[in-house]
Design an enzyme around this catalytic site. Sequence first.
Site, PDB file in Angstrom:
ATOM      1  N   ASN A 144      48.982  42.013  83.733  1.00  0.00           N
ATOM      2  CA  ASN A 144      47.645  42.637  83.116  1.00  0.00           C
ATOM      3  C   ASN A 144      46.464  42.109  83.818  1.00  0.00           C
ATOM      4  O   ASN A 144      46.465  41.001  84.312  1.00  0.00           O
ATOM      5  CB  ASN A 144      47.564  42.445  81.710  1.00  0.00           C
ATOM      6  CG  ASN A 144      47.047  41.344  81.161  1.00  0.00           C
ATOM      7  OD1 ASN A 144      45.624  41.439  81.318  1.00  0.00           O
ATOM      8  ND2 ASN A 144      47.382  40.074  80.972  1.00  0.00           N
ATOM      9  N   PHE A 148      39.246  41.128  79.878  1.00  0.00           N
ATOM     10  CA  PHE A 148      38.311  40.863  78.734  1.00  0.00           C
ATOM     11  C   PHE A 148      37.644  42.007  78.239  1.00  0.00           C
ATOM     12  O   PHE A 148      36.424  41.933  78.050  1.00  0.00           O
ATOM     13  CB  PHE A 148      37.313  39.412  78.907  1.00  0.00           C
ATOM     14  CG  PHE A 148      37.893  38.357  78.646  1.00  0.00           C
ATOM     15  CD1 PHE A 148      39.104  38.091  78.260  1.00  0.00           C
ATOM     16  CD2 PHE A 148      37.064  37.298  79.006  1.00  0.00           C
ATOM     17  CE1 PHE A 148      39.555  36.703  78.246  1.00  0.00           C
ATOM     18  CE2 PHE A 148      37.451  35.955  78.835  1.00  0.00           C
ATOM     19  CZ  PHE A 148      38.746  35.731  78.560  1.00  0.00           C
ATOM     20  N   SER A 210      41.992  32.589  81.064  1.00  0.00           N
ATOM     21  CA  SER A 210      42.292  34.155  81.685  1.00  0.00           C
ATOM     22  C   SER A 210      42.091  33.980  83.154  1.00  0.00           C
ATOM     23  O   SER A 210      41.061  33.617  83.564  1.00  0.00           O
ATOM     24  CB  SER A 210      41.457  34.952  80.869  1.00  0.00           C
ATOM     25  OG  SER A 210      41.681  36.330  81.517  1.00  0.00           O
ATOM     26  N   LYS A 250      42.596  27.211  75.043  1.00  0.00           N
ATOM     27  CA  LYS A 250      43.880  27.708  75.380  1.00  0.00           C
ATOM     28  C   LYS A 250      43.962  27.328  77.089  1.00  0.00           C
ATOM     29  O   LYS A 250      42.998  27.592  77.926  1.00  0.00           O
ATOM     30  CB  LYS A 250      43.777  28.962  75.277  1.00  0.00           C
ATOM     31  CG  LYS A 250      45.065  30.056  75.892  1.00  0.00           C
ATOM     32  CD  LYS A 250      44.990  31.342  75.114  1.00  0.00           C
ATOM     33  CE  LYS A 250      46.632  32.002  75.515  1.00  0.00           C
ATOM     34  NZ  LYS A 250      46.427  33.401  74.807  1.00  0.00           N
ATOM     35  N   ASN A 280      48.566  30.400  78.719  1.00  0.00           N
ATOM     36  CA  ASN A 280      47.911  31.916  79.213  1.00  0.00           C
ATOM     37  C   ASN A 280      48.997  32.358  80.317  1.00  0.00           C
ATOM     38  O   ASN A 280      50.051  31.706  80.444  1.00  0.00           O
ATOM     39  CB  ASN A 280      46.641  31.719  79.722  1.00  0.00           C
ATOM     40  CG  ASN A 280      45.724  33.075  79.222  1.00  0.00           C
ATOM     41  OD1 ASN A 280      46.442  34.235  79.431  1.00  0.00           O
ATOM     42  ND2 ASN A 280      44.506  32.915  79.065  1.00  0.00           N
TER      43      ASN A 280
END
Length: 394
Positions: A144, A148, A210, A250, A280
């Site tokens: 993906n 965000f 991310s 994270k 992640n």
Amino acid sequence: MAGVSNAAKVKQGIVVLGAGAAICVGGLTITGHPRFYKTVLMPLGFRVFDPETAHRWSIKLAKWRLLPCMKQYTSATLNCSIFGKPLSSPIGLAAGFDKDGEAVDGMLSLGFSFVEVGSVTPLPQPGNPKPRVFRLPEDKAIINRYGFNSAGHDVVYASLKARQENSKSAGVVGVNLGSNKTSESRINDFVKGVQKFGDIADYLVVNVSSPNTPGLRTMQCRQLLHDLINAVLEARDNLACKQKPAIFIKLSPDLSADERVDIAAVVSGRTDSLGLIVSNTTITRPVTLTSSQKSESGGLSGEPLRDLSTDTIRDMYRLTNGKLPIVGVGGVASGADAYEKIKAGASFVQLYTALVYHGPPVAVSVQRELAELLQRDGHQNVSEAVGLDHKLTT
């Protein structure tokens, strides 16, 4: 009375068989039969819906409570707590599924003991252009590059507040905080998230890993992370609410050995309700990938991430001397996968990609299998297995 013609008999037979098949399929769907979902219903969905459409419809079905009525699995072996919040099991839903906090109760009803919504950015933003999510069924993986996409703080807060006032569902709820793509200060974005959701979330996640927001992963560098954690904890401590949320950081699975040491140095020794979520998605592409979509850019999740995530958990547990709670995530699709992460050092485990391939029954299946493995190995409670790999090698 005239006899029934052969054609009429055939027609009646087709009707009876069709009705029986519909009842059988409906029963298997409603009751959440694991094998039926994994081998029939989910692959059928792949043919009908593109990945993002399927994602949106899954959220709607969960929001409307139209997912199967799962028989909840309970076992004292799995009982645990996260910073004082009791959990029926260590199995939770990772961020990324319910980005805007629409379907918390629906997902809790599937057997997850905690649900993490988000990532949520201060201002609404659309994310990256479509298509931005890709199935790799041959590899049991997803890529993906959502970027965000978020309804923003105000909308998500209103949704969670309405749930808090009206829901009777038990379960712990976390909010994963993100930063706007065009933000002038990422630290300020995270502070705003703490201030916004601090009175409504059981825990908050600072998502600095991310791969789909340019520059975000640089926040894992030692000095930046030090400044960020200090700012976030100060904002949390200044909240007016009595029950202040725990904070989790994270991390990426793609950290170098030196970066992992630096992060451990920043977070170690803190006693202020701080933990880690590991990990992640990864930007690496194992040579074992076979899907035609394997070269798409973005974060890779699912089975190919499993061992990399577990190795990162093992490193961070060792580097922090097992003093910080770790939530393990990445490639969990079975009780055995969860058990590996727990023995590596995770106190809790999340999953998401497994939902895509196994469907709604997966949470209960993972819990049941995990409890069986723990009992097989003589553990009275899951806490006894946390970090077991390290104890066996010392």
